[in-house]
Motif scaffolding. Structure first.
Motif, PDB file in Angstrom:
ATOM      1  N   UNK A  83       0.821  -1.214   0.000  1.00  0.00           N
ATOM      2  CA  UNK A  83       0.000   0.000   0.000  1.00  0.00           C
ATOM      3  C   UNK A  83       0.857   1.266   0.000  1.00  0.00           C
ATOM      4  N   UNK A  84       1.998   1.218   0.671  1.00  0.00           N
ATOM      5  CA  UNK A  84       2.877   2.392   0.736  1.00  0.00           C
ATOM      6  C   UNK A  84       3.451   2.714  -0.636  1.00  0.00           C
ATOM      7  N   UNK A  85       3.897   1.681  -1.360  1.00  0.00           N
ATOM      8  CA  UNK A  85       4.447   1.900  -2.692  1.00  0.00           C
ATOM      9  C   UNK A  85       3.368   2.358  -3.672  1.00  0.00           C
ATOM     10  N   UNK A  86       2.183   1.775  -3.581  1.00  0.00           N
ATOM     11  CA  UNK A  86       1.082   2.191  -4.458  1.00  0.00           C
ATOM     12  C   UNK A  86       0.787   3.670  -4.255  1.00  0.00           C
ATOM     13  N   UNK A  87       0.710   4.087  -3.002  1.00  0.00           N
ATOM     14  CA  UNK A  87       0.423   5.492  -2.697  1.00  0.00           C
ATOM     15  C   UNK A  87       1.543   6.402  -3.207  1.00  0.00           C
ATOM     16  N   UNK A  88       2.779   5.989  -3.013  1.00  0.00           N
ATOM     17  CA  UNK A  88       3.918   6.788  -3.462  1.00  0.00           C
ATOM     18  C   UNK A  88       3.909   6.966  -4.979  1.00  0.00           C
TER      19      UNK A  88
END
Length: 216
Positions: free
Chosen positions: A184-189
């Motif tokens: 989720x962190x990479x998707x958001x970034x």
């Protein structure tokens, strides 16, 4: 979807609105697509099937582990597909605007050329946008040059150990595409990088694409 979208005749002053609306739709649709898989993966047991005292007779445990793994892998495939489409939204926005502005010039190919055209068109370009371009090439083609470069910039995006021991001659055997893990962190970034790029903002008459909110 994006092929059809690029054929729409949208006035230049609304290109930013169209671009950011596309990204919001993709971000929302991705969440809708992976939510059932996330629920399924977390609901299945995480018991280690390699436990020697159980693997020889616990058929349900083996099936459970297989289903959990398939749910996780399917979730990754969906995430990767959406990231590719999201980057292409930026690329296609530049190419369409450039073909309208300079119809006699050669078509654009490669991130460097597209970036030059984007700057001529006053597009906004996030400093890390090239990393998203590299990631897209890795996901589509398993490009080794871009993979090694991206690994140096974003090592935690991959499942490989974060070390300097990987040599360039070993790249071909590493399986870059499969080793990308999008949480989720990479998707958001990645979406944030794309959302901070794109056509110039149109702020007249109360329109500001930076303040858009997706309403399903």
């Amino acid at each position: 979807m994006l092929d059809t979208l690029s054929e729409l005749s949208i006035p230049a002053r609304f290109q930013s609105l169209a671009y950011h609306s596309s990204l919001m739709f993709l971000r929302h649709s991705l969440q809708q697509a992976i939510q059932p898989l996330e629920v399924q993966a977390t609901s299945l047991s995480s018991t280690d099937i390699d436990a020697p005292q159980r693997i020889s007779f616990d058929f349900d445990l083996i099936i459970n582990a297989i289903e959990r793994t398939l749910a996780q892998e399917t979730e990754q495939l969906i995430k990767k597909s959406f990231i590719v489409n999201a980057y292409h939204a930026w690329e296609r926005a530049v190419c369409k605007a450039f073909s309208i502005t300079a119809p006699a010039e050669k078509g654009l190919r490669g991130f460097r050329n597209i970036k030059k055209a984007a700057l001529r068109l006053d597009f906004i370009i996030h400093p890390e946008l090239e990393h998203v371009a590299d990631l897209t090439n890795i996901l589509k083609h398993g490009m080794t040059k871009q993979a090694y470069r991206l690994y140096e910039e974003w090592p935690t995006l991959f499942t490989f150990p974060n070390s300097q021991q990987i040599k360039i001659e070993e790249i071909e055997s590493l399986g870059w595409t499969a080793s990308v893990r999008l949480d989720a962190i990479w998707i958001d970034k990645i979406f944030n990088i794309l959302e901070q790029s794109g056509p110039p903002m149109f702020k007249e008459a109360g329109h500001d694409s930076s303040e858009l909110e997706y309403i399903p």
